[in-house]
Write an enzyme that holds these catalytic residues in place. Structure first.
Site, PDB file in Angstrom:
ATOM      1  CB  THR A   1      -0.914   0.003   1.250  1.00 36.53           C
ATOM      2  OG1 THR A   1      -1.408   1.319   1.478  1.00 36.53           O
ATOM      3  CG2 THR A   1      -0.152  -0.407   2.507  1.00 36.53           C
ATOM      4  CG  ASP A   2      -1.113   4.990  -0.935  1.00 35.09           C
ATOM      5  OD1 ASP A   2      -1.649   4.308  -0.030  1.00 35.09           O
ATOM      6  OD2 ASP A   2      -1.721   5.908  -1.527  1.00 35.09           O
ATOM      7  CD  GLU A   3      -3.296   3.549   4.291  1.00 29.53           C
ATOM      8  OE1 GLU A   3      -3.189   3.545   5.524  1.00 29.53           O
ATOM      9  OE2 GLU A   3      -4.376   3.346   3.698  1.00 29.53           O
TER      10      GLU A   3
ATOM     11  CE1 TYR B   1      -3.270  -2.447   5.962  1.00 29.19           C
ATOM     12  CE2 TYR B   1      -3.188  -0.086   5.494  1.00 29.19           C
ATOM     13  CZ  TYR B   1      -3.272  -1.393   5.056  1.00 29.19           C
ATOM     14  OH  TYR B   1      -3.346  -1.661   3.709  1.00 29.19           O
TER      15      TYR B   1
ATOM     16  CE  LYS C   1      -0.120  -4.529   3.119  1.00 32.77           C
ATOM     17  NZ  LYS C   1      -0.571  -5.873   2.652  1.00 32.77           N
TER      18      LYS C   1
HETATM   19  P1  NAD Z   1      -9.939  -7.000   3.081  1.00 34.03           P
HETATM   20  O1  NAD Z   1      -9.832  -6.698   4.543  1.00 34.03           O
HETATM   21  O2  NAD Z   1     -11.197  -6.724   2.359  1.00 34.03           O
HETATM   22  O3  NAD Z   1      -9.603  -8.538   2.832  1.00 34.03           O
HETATM   23  C1  NAD Z   1      -8.586  -9.220   3.524  1.00 34.03           C
HETATM   24  C2  NAD Z   1      -8.849 -10.715   3.360  1.00 34.03           C
HETATM   25  O4  NAD Z   1      -7.771 -11.429   4.014  1.00 34.03           O
HETATM   26  C3  NAD Z   1     -10.146 -11.187   4.021  1.00 34.03           C
HETATM   27  O5  NAD Z   1     -10.872 -12.016   3.138  1.00 34.03           O
HETATM   28  C4  NAD Z   1      -9.675 -11.972   5.245  1.00 34.03           C
HETATM   29  O6  NAD Z   1     -10.545 -13.049   5.593  1.00 34.03           O
HETATM   30  C5  NAD Z   1      -8.326 -12.477   4.767  1.00 34.03           C
HETATM   31  N1  NAD Z   1      -7.401 -12.780   5.872  1.00 34.03           N
HETATM   32  C6  NAD Z   1      -7.137 -12.002   6.953  1.00 34.03           C
HETATM   33  N2  NAD Z   1      -6.249 -12.621   7.749  1.00 34.03           N
HETATM   34  C7  NAD Z   1      -5.931 -13.802   7.153  1.00 34.03           C
HETATM   35  C8  NAD Z   1      -5.057 -14.870   7.473  1.00 34.03           C
HETATM   36  N3  NAD Z   1      -4.305 -14.845   8.589  1.00 34.03           N
HETATM   37  N4  NAD Z   1      -4.980 -15.932   6.640  1.00 34.03           N
HETATM   38  C9  NAD Z   1      -5.736 -15.977   5.504  1.00 34.03           C
HETATM   39  N5  NAD Z   1      -6.592 -14.996   5.146  1.00 34.03           N
HETATM   40  C10 NAD Z   1      -6.673 -13.915   5.972  1.00 34.03           C
HETATM   41  O7  NAD Z   1      -8.709  -6.223   2.422  1.00 34.03           O
HETATM   42  P2  NAD Z   1      -8.599  -5.557   0.975  1.00 34.03           P
HETATM   43  O8  NAD Z   1      -9.085  -4.173   1.049  1.00 34.03           O
HETATM   44  O9  NAD Z   1      -9.142  -6.489  -0.025  1.00 34.03           O
HETATM   45  O10 NAD Z   1      -7.009  -5.479   0.842  1.00 34.03           O
HETATM   46  C11 NAD Z   1      -6.275  -6.577   0.308  1.00 34.03           C
HETATM   47  C12 NAD Z   1      -4.797  -6.241   0.344  1.00 34.03           C
HETATM   48  O11 NAD Z   1      -4.549  -5.065  -0.417  1.00 34.03           O
HETATM   49  C13 NAD Z   1      -4.251  -5.960   1.738  1.00 34.03           C
HETATM   50  O12 NAD Z   1      -2.984  -6.567   1.840  1.00 34.03           O
HETATM   51  C14 NAD Z   1      -4.141  -4.450   1.801  1.00 34.03           C
HETATM   52  O13 NAD Z   1      -3.091  -4.059   2.652  1.00 34.03           O
HETATM   53  C15 NAD Z   1      -3.841  -4.115   0.360  1.00 34.03           C
HETATM   54  N6  NAD Z   1      -4.299  -2.796  -0.101  1.00 34.03           N
HETATM   55  C16 NAD Z   1      -5.588  -2.405   0.087  1.00 34.03           C
HETATM   56  C17 NAD Z   1      -6.018  -1.164  -0.382  1.00 34.03           C
HETATM   57  C18 NAD Z   1      -7.458  -0.717  -0.224  1.00 34.03           C
HETATM   58  O14 NAD Z   1      -7.774   0.427  -0.559  1.00 34.03           O
HETATM   59  N7  NAD Z   1      -8.363  -1.556   0.244  1.00 34.03           N
HETATM   60  C19 NAD Z   1      -5.122  -0.331  -1.054  1.00 34.03           C
HETATM   61  C20 NAD Z   1      -3.796  -0.766  -1.245  1.00 34.03           C
HETATM   62  C21 NAD Z   1      -3.399  -2.000  -0.761  1.00 34.03           C
HETATM   63  P1  TYD Z   2     -10.416   4.448   4.792  1.00 37.18           P
HETATM   64  O1  TYD Z   2     -11.426   4.058   3.771  1.00 37.18           O
HETATM   65  O2  TYD Z   2     -10.491   3.855   6.165  1.00 37.18           O
HETATM   66  O3  TYD Z   2      -8.975   4.212   4.121  1.00 37.18           O
HETATM   67  P2  TYD Z   2      -7.499   4.660   4.647  1.00 37.18           P
HETATM   68  O4  TYD Z   2      -7.579   5.093   6.055  1.00 37.18           O
HETATM   69  O5  TYD Z   2      -6.730   3.381   4.519  1.00 37.18           O
HETATM   70  O6  TYD Z   2      -7.058   5.731   3.709  1.00 37.18           O
HETATM   71  O7  TYD Z   2     -10.470   6.035   4.955  1.00 37.18           O
HETATM   72  C1  TYD Z   2     -10.305   6.890   3.839  1.00 37.18           C
HETATM   73  C2  TYD Z   2     -10.341   8.309   4.362  1.00 37.18           C
HETATM   74  O8  TYD Z   2     -11.654   8.592   4.848  1.00 37.18           O
HETATM   75  C3  TYD Z   2      -9.410   8.559   5.537  1.00 37.18           C
HETATM   76  O9  TYD Z   2      -8.880   9.882   5.427  1.00 37.18           O
HETATM   77  C4  TYD Z   2     -10.307   8.464   6.750  1.00 37.18           C
HETATM   78  C5  TYD Z   2     -11.631   8.980   6.229  1.00 37.18           C
HETATM   79  N1  TYD Z   2     -12.844   8.414   6.880  1.00 37.18           N
HETATM   80  C6  TYD Z   2     -13.828   9.256   7.395  1.00 37.18           C
HETATM   81  O10 TYD Z   2     -13.718  10.503   7.344  1.00 37.18           O
HETATM   82  N2  TYD Z   2     -14.930   8.691   7.974  1.00 37.18           N
HETATM   83  C7  TYD Z   2     -15.085   7.342   8.077  1.00 37.18           C
HETATM   84  O11 TYD Z   2     -16.116   6.886   8.653  1.00 37.18           O
HETATM   85  C8  TYD Z   2     -14.089   6.491   7.518  1.00 37.18           C
HETATM   86  C9  TYD Z   2     -14.218   4.995   7.589  1.00 37.18           C
HETATM   87  C10 TYD Z   2     -12.971   7.071   6.926  1.00 37.18           C
END
Ligand code: NAD
Ligand code: TYD
Length: 352
Positions: free
Chosen positions: A139-141, A164, A168
């Site tokens: 992630t960019d985070e 988090y 990562k």
């Molecule tokens: P999510 O929380 O929707 O899904 C995570 C999945 O992992 C779930 O299905 C959960 O059951 C499974 N999981 C958790 N712990 C586990 C374990 N110990 N063993 C096996 N499975 C397990 O997350 P997401 O939003 O789909 O993100 C997926 C990946 O992409 C993550 O690694 C996250 O850091 C990365 N990512 C997410 C975003 C975003 O905006 N959502 C952006 C950049 C990177």
């Molecule tokens: P989120 O979707 O949790 O992603 P991330 O924290 O990984 O960027 O949040 C996106 C942005 O929205 C973040 O600046 C936090 C804000 N946010 C709110 O203002 N209200 C909310 O209820 C949530 C879940 C997020």
């Protein structure tokens, strides 16, 4: 490829599996997911019987099981999505984030190394089977927060601010070490915030759409002027497949589509699209350590690998709002007792 997709019952992993079945159907997919609160197999029910898709419920930290999966399915590629992924939860309970995100990744790296290395017992050997790769979805985070100017490049120093993003970043560094020390063929991708169908409604966009449809308060943290760089999940999927197929081993690729938006503008867009009132907006106490701005410089993946995003943000968000409106039954089932408890715990003080 025989691809182990971990976390495939989650938001991005599930979309990746469906995207692969539609766009690269020659590859076999094995989905390993522990089915935590964030995992929902219903999101993949349409392909459950597909002969090129197989689901196994398992924890990536279970080394014996991971080894069995590799052997049984002759795994040649790993795309590691499995993670604890929500910043707010990591503030309340950091430990599971370190355990799943760092130790879980290391367990998979060890399994890949043991199964792919030609001389697994020779610590000096760096020879692997042909055509194998481990892709760590990051992630960019991990780069921390930006001020008003600048963008994250692949060489921006890691400076994570939440438990988090620290977990990562830890996983990224372990991946780097497995490439440097053992020569394991791998890539790390660092993507900006994703949106699209099947996202768990604890994240900003699905939470706001859901609450807005229900005419419930829309909890905006702080002043709402935090900026995220949004990418449609299908574009993330195509980027991951590009890196999996053509990424140079050992390289990191940032993924983003140049869509910086302030949170409050997204909330307003959702309200307008759904024809509701801005009176639903409720400013709540800010998230501790809240990163102000993220922005991805995608020059490397666009110039070196020729990847391009297909969605403009407004088109993608309109489609996403429409998807949640049309799939309210999916949303209702996801909103189980566990989610309700979570929502009460996280937000109730703000509204009382
Ligand atoms: P999510 O929380 O929707 O899904 C995570 C999945 O992992 C779930 O299905 C959960 O059951 C499974 N999981 C958790 N712990 C586990 C374990 N110990 N063993 C096996 N499975 C397990 O997350 P997401 O939003 O789909 O993100 C997926 C990946 O992409 C993550 O690694 C996250 O850091 C990365 N990512 C997410 C975003 C975003 O905006 N959502 C952006 C950049 C990177
Ligand atoms: P989120 O979707 O949790 O992603 P991330 O924290 O990984 O960027 O949040 C996106 C942005 O929205 C973040 O600046 C936090 C804000 N946010 C709110 O203002 N209200 C909310 O209820 C949530 C879940 C997020």
């Amino acid at each position: 490829m025989n691809i182990l997709v971990t976390g495939g019952a989650g938001f991005i992993g599930g979309n990746f599996i469906r995207w692969m079945r539609q766009n690269a159907p020659e590859h076999r997919l094995v989905n390993v997911d522990a089915l935590t609160y964030a995992g929902n197999l219903e999101s993949l029910s349409d392909i459950a019987e597909d002969e090129y898709y197989h689901f196994i419920r398992a924890d990536i930290r279970d080394r014996l099981k991971m080894d069995e999966v590799f052997r049984t399915h002759d795994i040649t590629h790993v795309v590691n999505f499995a993670a604890e992924s929500h910043v707010d939860r990591s503030i309340v309970d950091p430990e599971i984030f370190l355990s799943t995100n760092i130790i879980g990744t290391q367990s998979l790296l060890d399994t890949a190394k043991a199964n792919w290395k030609l001389a697994p017992d020779d610590k000096y050997s760096r020879e692997y089977r042909g055509n194998v790769k481990f892709l760590q979805v990051s992630t960019d985070e991990v780069y921390g927060a930006l001020g008003k100017e600048g963008m994250f490049t692949e060489t921006t120093p890691l400076s994570p601010n939440s438990p988090y993003s620290a977990a990562k970043a830890g996983a990224d560094l372990v991946c780097r070490a497995y490439h440097e020390t053992f020569g394991l063929p791998l890539n790390i991708t660092r993507c900006s915030n994703n949106y699209g169908p099947y996202q768990f409604p604890e994240k900003l966009i699905p939470l706001m759409i859901h609450n807005c449809i229900q005419e419930k308060p829309l909890p905006v943290y702080g002043d709402g002027m935090q900026i995220r760089d949004w990418l449609h999940v299908f574009d993330h999927c195509s980027a991951i497949y590009t890196v999996l197929s053509r990424g140079e081993p050992g390289e990191i690729y940032n993924i983003g589509g140049n869509n910086e938006r302030a949170n409050i503008d997204i909330v307003r867009f959702i309200i307008l699209t759904l024809g509701k009132t801005e009176q639903l907006i409720t400013y709540v106490k800010d998230r501790p350590g809240h990163d102000r701005r993220y922005a991805i410089d995608n020059t490397k993946i666009t110039t070196k690998l020729g990847w391009r995003p297909a969605y403009t943000f407004e088109r993608g968000l309109m489609g996403t709002i429409e998807w949640y409106r049309a799939n309210s039954a999916w949303m209702e089932r996801v909103l189980s007792g566990e989610y309700t408890d979570y929502y009460e715990r996280m937000y109730a003080p703000s509204f009382s």
